[in-house]
Write a protein that holds these residues in place. Structure first.
Motif, PDB file in Angstrom:
ATOM      1  N   LEU A 169      -6.877 -12.507  49.449  1.00  0.00           N
ATOM      2  CA  LEU A 169      -8.167 -12.671  48.801  1.00  0.00           C
ATOM      3  C   LEU A 169      -9.120 -11.476  48.908  1.00  0.00           C
ATOM      4  O   LEU A 169      -9.565 -10.792  48.099  1.00  0.00           O
ATOM      5  N   TYR A 170      -9.283 -10.906  50.281  1.00  0.00           N
ATOM      6  CA  TYR A 170      -9.990  -9.618  50.319  1.00  0.00           C
ATOM      7  C   TYR A 170      -9.711  -8.316  49.822  1.00  0.00           C
ATOM      8  O   TYR A 170     -10.192  -7.726  49.019  1.00  0.00           O
ATOM      9  N   PRO A 171      -8.353  -8.131  49.905  1.00  0.00           N
ATOM     10  CA  PRO A 171      -7.677  -7.009  49.359  1.00  0.00           C
ATOM     11  C   PRO A 171      -7.841  -7.155  47.533  1.00  0.00           C
ATOM     12  O   PRO A 171      -8.192  -6.197  46.950  1.00  0.00           O
ATOM     13  N   LEU A 172      -7.774  -8.298  47.175  1.00  0.00           N
ATOM     14  CA  LEU A 172      -7.861  -8.512  45.830  1.00  0.00           C
ATOM     15  C   LEU A 172      -9.172  -8.160  45.241  1.00  0.00           C
ATOM     16  O   LEU A 172      -9.635  -7.626  44.323  1.00  0.00           O
ATOM     17  N   ILE A 173     -10.279  -8.582  46.035  1.00  0.00           N
ATOM     18  CA  ILE A 173     -11.476  -8.301  45.625  1.00  0.00           C
ATOM     19  C   ILE A 173     -11.819  -6.934  45.475  1.00  0.00           C
ATOM     20  O   ILE A 173     -12.512  -6.428  44.661  1.00  0.00           O
ATOM     21  N   LEU A 174     -11.276  -6.297  46.483  1.00  0.00           N
ATOM     22  CA  LEU A 174     -11.587  -4.656  46.896  1.00  0.00           C
ATOM     23  C   LEU A 174     -10.819  -4.092  45.466  1.00  0.00           C
ATOM     24  O   LEU A 174     -11.408  -3.222  44.927  1.00  0.00           O
ATOM     25  N   LYS A 175      -9.664  -4.560  45.358  1.00  0.00           N
ATOM     26  CA  LYS A 175      -9.047  -3.950  44.045  1.00  0.00           C
ATOM     27  C   LYS A 175      -9.780  -4.289  42.711  1.00  0.00           C
ATOM     28  O   LYS A 175      -9.744  -3.545  41.716  1.00  0.00           O
ATOM     29  N   ILE A 176     -10.484  -5.306  42.755  1.00  0.00           N
ATOM     30  CA  ILE A 176     -11.163  -5.716  41.318  1.00  0.00           C
ATOM     31  C   ILE A 176     -12.474  -4.734  41.403  1.00  0.00           C
ATOM     32  O   ILE A 176     -12.739  -4.286  40.477  1.00  0.00           O
ATOM     33  N   ILE A 177     -13.141  -4.499  42.689  1.00  0.00           N
ATOM     34  CA  ILE A 177     -14.165  -3.328  42.669  1.00  0.00           C
ATOM     35  C   ILE A 177     -13.794  -2.075  42.222  1.00  0.00           C
ATOM     36  O   ILE A 177     -14.450  -1.544  41.487  1.00  0.00           O
ATOM     37  N   SER A 178     -12.715  -1.737  42.488  1.00  0.00           N
ATOM     38  CA  SER A 178     -12.036  -0.491  42.387  1.00  0.00           C
ATOM     39  C   SER A 178     -11.841  -0.339  40.772  1.00  0.00           C
ATOM     40  O   SER A 178     -11.975   0.704  40.191  1.00  0.00           O
ATOM     41  N   TYR A 179     -11.306  -1.513  40.303  1.00  0.00           N
ATOM     42  CA  TYR A 179     -11.141  -1.405  38.691  1.00  0.00           C
ATOM     43  C   TYR A 179     -12.454  -1.157  38.051  1.00  0.00           C
ATOM     44  O   TYR A 179     -12.610  -0.644  36.973  1.00  0.00           O
ATOM     45  N   ILE A 180     -13.385  -1.926  38.389  1.00  0.00           N
ATOM     46  CA  ILE A 180     -14.723  -1.865  37.898  1.00  0.00           C
ATOM     47  C   ILE A 180     -15.433  -0.665  37.892  1.00  0.00           C
ATOM     48  O   ILE A 180     -15.873   0.147  36.889  1.00  0.00           O
ATOM     49  N   THR A 181     -15.433   0.164  39.209  1.00  0.00           N
ATOM     50  CA  THR A 181     -15.867   1.215  39.192  1.00  0.00           C
ATOM     51  C   THR A 181     -15.030   2.377  38.368  1.00  0.00           C
ATOM     52  O   THR A 181     -15.572   3.469  38.181  1.00  0.00           O
ATOM     53  N   SER A 182     -13.948   2.266  38.378  1.00  0.00           N
ATOM     54  CA  SER A 182     -13.052   3.195  37.500  1.00  0.00           C
ATOM     55  C   SER A 182     -13.617   3.267  36.098  1.00  0.00           C
ATOM     56  O   SER A 182     -13.423   4.405  35.368  1.00  0.00           O
ATOM     57  N   LEU A 183     -14.022   2.018  35.772  1.00  0.00           N
ATOM     58  CA  LEU A 183     -14.551   2.256  34.218  1.00  0.00           C
ATOM     59  C   LEU A 183     -15.709   3.078  33.920  1.00  0.00           C
ATOM     60  O   LEU A 183     -16.145   3.500  32.997  1.00  0.00           O
ATOM     61  N   PHE A 184     -16.353   3.373  35.284  1.00  0.00           N
ATOM     62  CA  PHE A 184     -17.579   4.310  35.141  1.00  0.00           C
ATOM     63  C   PHE A 184     -17.248   5.712  35.590  1.00  0.00           C
ATOM     64  O   PHE A 184     -18.073   6.693  35.929  1.00  0.00           O
ATOM     65  N   GLY A 185     -15.831   6.140  35.789  1.00  0.00           N
ATOM     66  CA  GLY A 185     -15.274   7.035  36.361  1.00  0.00           C
ATOM     67  C   GLY A 185     -15.510   7.463  37.829  1.00  0.00           C
ATOM     68  O   GLY A 185     -15.444   8.420  38.283  1.00  0.00           O
ATOM     69  N   GLU A 186     -15.598   6.290  38.553  1.00  0.00           N
ATOM     70  CA  GLU A 186     -15.852   6.516  40.070  1.00  0.00           C
ATOM     71  C   GLU A 186     -14.556   5.874  40.681  1.00  0.00           C
ATOM     72  O   GLU A 186     -13.613   4.942  40.308  1.00  0.00           O
ATOM     73  N   ASP A 187     -14.516   6.278  42.059  1.00  0.00           N
ATOM     74  CA  ASP A 187     -13.055   5.480  42.829  1.00  0.00           C
ATOM     75  C   ASP A 187     -13.704   4.907  43.909  1.00  0.00           C
ATOM     76  O   ASP A 187     -14.928   4.845  44.038  1.00  0.00           O
ATOM     77  N   GLN A 188     -12.865   4.535  44.993  1.00  0.00           N
ATOM     78  CA  GLN A 188     -13.208   3.904  46.119  1.00  0.00           C
ATOM     79  C   GLN A 188     -13.941   4.519  47.071  1.00  0.00           C
ATOM     80  O   GLN A 188     -14.485   4.019  48.167  1.00  0.00           O
ATOM     81  N   TYR A 189     -14.299   5.856  46.937  1.00  0.00           N
ATOM     82  CA  TYR A 189     -15.036   6.786  47.879  1.00  0.00           C
ATOM     83  C   TYR A 189     -16.441   6.764  47.091  1.00  0.00           C
ATOM     84  O   TYR A 189     -17.307   7.589  47.802  1.00  0.00           O
ATOM     85  N   SER A 190     -16.908   6.419  46.365  1.00  0.00           N
ATOM     86  CA  SER A 190     -18.258   6.646  45.593  1.00  0.00           C
ATOM     87  C   SER A 190     -19.254   5.538  45.996  1.00  0.00           C
ATOM     88  O   SER A 190     -18.949   4.554  46.661  1.00  0.00           O
ATOM     89  N   LYS A 191     -20.421   5.970  45.705  1.00  0.00           N
ATOM     90  CA  LYS A 191     -21.630   5.212  46.196  1.00  0.00           C
ATOM     91  C   LYS A 191     -21.665   4.060  45.299  1.00  0.00           C
ATOM     92  O   LYS A 191     -22.113   2.733  45.832  1.00  0.00           O
ATOM     93  N   LEU A 192     -21.013   3.878  44.250  1.00  0.00           N
ATOM     94  CA  LEU A 192     -21.263   2.682  43.334  1.00  0.00           C
ATOM     95  C   LEU A 192     -20.126   1.834  43.956  1.00  0.00           C
ATOM     96  O   LEU A 192     -20.637   0.569  43.884  1.00  0.00           O
TER      97      LEU A 192
END
Length: 423
Positions: free
Chosen positions: A82-105
């Motif tokens: 569950l937790y990795p899946l949530i992080l993966k979804i967040i990474s997908y959402i931020t990628s739509l704005f051109g950001e990655d897992q190291y971004s402030k977003l």
């Protein structure tokens, strides 16, 4: 009236103040710290926490986010999904704005989730303690929750801890809700049972310890339902539905325990070979001396006693974070987290844990009567694997809500006794 009595009455007056609103205080504080973290890097043991952290220290980050096929875990084993899946979804959402897992977003989204969970957990804690005891105990429990620095740390780190705290808080609330005003159990609410099962399965999707907690909860519920069926011999459709719900929950939780079994076993192996020091004495030397068997029975018994004393002491002190660091090197910026951790352990966590233990002992009849003992026992089972190796406060924090309530009850009774005796 003496000055001591006046000061004591002022303290009690805060607890009895009906206008006291801990949720608003905590909401203000958490928003304040989130805002500060936009501009200030807050150090932790490994990575920083807060929105401005270059690499957010969510805890075991390399385990929950990696480039493997699954996207989490290691090649040989992985944890719950569950937790990795949530992080993966967040990474997908931020990628739509051109950001990655190291971004402030990315940091902002996960921190907002964990902070929201923390606020909800406080609300559930307050309601549960009010149902179990009274408004005064509820206020004290809320204060203990708010003054704990780890409450803010786990919100600003975006880690898995607050996900577990939310699930445990929900189960605690649902068990509290099962009590009528006359303290007799209300066992006839199918929806409450359904939500307990749902919360237990939710925890099982997060961590093996969460699955263990949920499994114990569901096991007792299953026994309760079967026992009632045998004693009453009614065999109503409603009872059959409830038993089916519990069995389905047990199946799901057992499945999650099984898929993370390799991870659990590897963690136990790591725990039992934990490095570092125990109050300045190397753990490896303690293990070598106390686990080596000889032909002398008396020496083996003596070593067994020493091993028991060591493990219990390590367990109790570790859960309060009164321990040595387990890091091999003191890297730059690591001193502040180490000093802050030990200070928090001695002056905040240890007193709360001690009052919790005394509160459980002094309210043992109520605990057994109300079946809150099931929640407390499940929480203890979930943290007891730390006895095998090393314990840390974060393992207890995941199951902290019921212990906070009984700590608050003991503090309330202490001040009430002082007031009555005019000391």
């Amino acid at each position: 009236m003496s000055k001591e009595i006046i000061n004591n009455n002022k303290i009690i007056g805060i607890f009895e103040n009906k206008k006291f609103n801990p949720e608003n205080i905590y909401l203000f504080l958490i928003i304040f710290f989130i805002f500060i973290s936009l501009f200030v890097n807050i150090p932790s043991d490994i990575n920083n926490i807060g929105i401005s952290a270059p690499i957010l220290g969510i805890g075991d980050r390399i385990f929950y986010i990696n480039e493997s096929v699954k996207g989490f875990g290691y090649e040989d084993y992985s944890g719950n999904i569950l937790y990795p899946l949530i992080l993966k979804i967040i990474s997908y959402i931020t990628s739509l704005f051109g950001e990655d897992q190291y971004s402030k977003l990315w940091n902002f989204i996960i921190i907002m989730i964990t902070s929201s969970f923390s606020i909800i957990s406080l609300k559930l804690l307050k309601i549960s303690s009010t149902i179990l005891f009274n408004k005064n105990v509820s206020n004290i429990a809320s204060i203990l929750y708010i003054i704990n620095p780890y409450t803010y740390f786990y919100s600003l780190s975006g880690g898995i801890t607050n996900f577990l705290i939310l699930g445990v808080s929900c189960i605690l609330y649902l068990f509290s809700k099962r009590l009528k005003k006359n303290n007799h159990l209300n066992k006839n609410n199918t929806w409450d049972l359904f939500f307990i099962v749902l919360a237990s399965t939710y925890l099982s999707f997060l961590r093996p310890s969460g699955a263990l907690f949920g499994f114990v909860i569901l096991l007792f519920l299953f026994w309760e339902k079967i026992k009632n069926e045998i004693l009453n011999q009614t065999f109503k459709n409603k009872n059959k539905v409830e038993i089916t719900i519990v069995i389905l929950g047990i199946i799901i939780v057992t499945y999650n325990i099984n898929i993370s079994l390799d991870y659990s076993l590897s963690t136990v192996t790591l725990f039992t070979n934990e490095g570092g020091q125990f109050f300045g004495y190397p753990r490896i030397y303690l293990r070598d001396q106390l686990t080596t068997q000889t032909t002398d029975i008396f020496i083996n018994i003596k070593h067994g006693l020493y091993l028991f004393i060591w493990k219990i002491t390590d367990f109790v002190s570790g859960l309060s974070d009164i321990r040595d660091t387990h890091s091999q090197f003191m890297n730059e910026g690591i001193i502040l987290p180490f000093v802050f951790r030990t200070f928090t352990g001695i002056f905040i966590l240890f007193p709360i844990n001690l009052f919790s233990f005394l509160g459980i002992i002094s309210n043992i009849k109520f605990i057994l009567k109300s079946q809150i003992w099931i929640v407390l026992f499940s929480a203890f089972v979930a943290v007891c694997p730390s006895l095998l190796g090393v314990s840390m406060s974060r393992y207890l924090m995941m199951f902290y809500p019921p212990f906070i309530i009984f700590s608050a009850k003991m503090i309330h009774d202490t001040f009430l006794g002082i007031k009555r005796n005019k000391i």
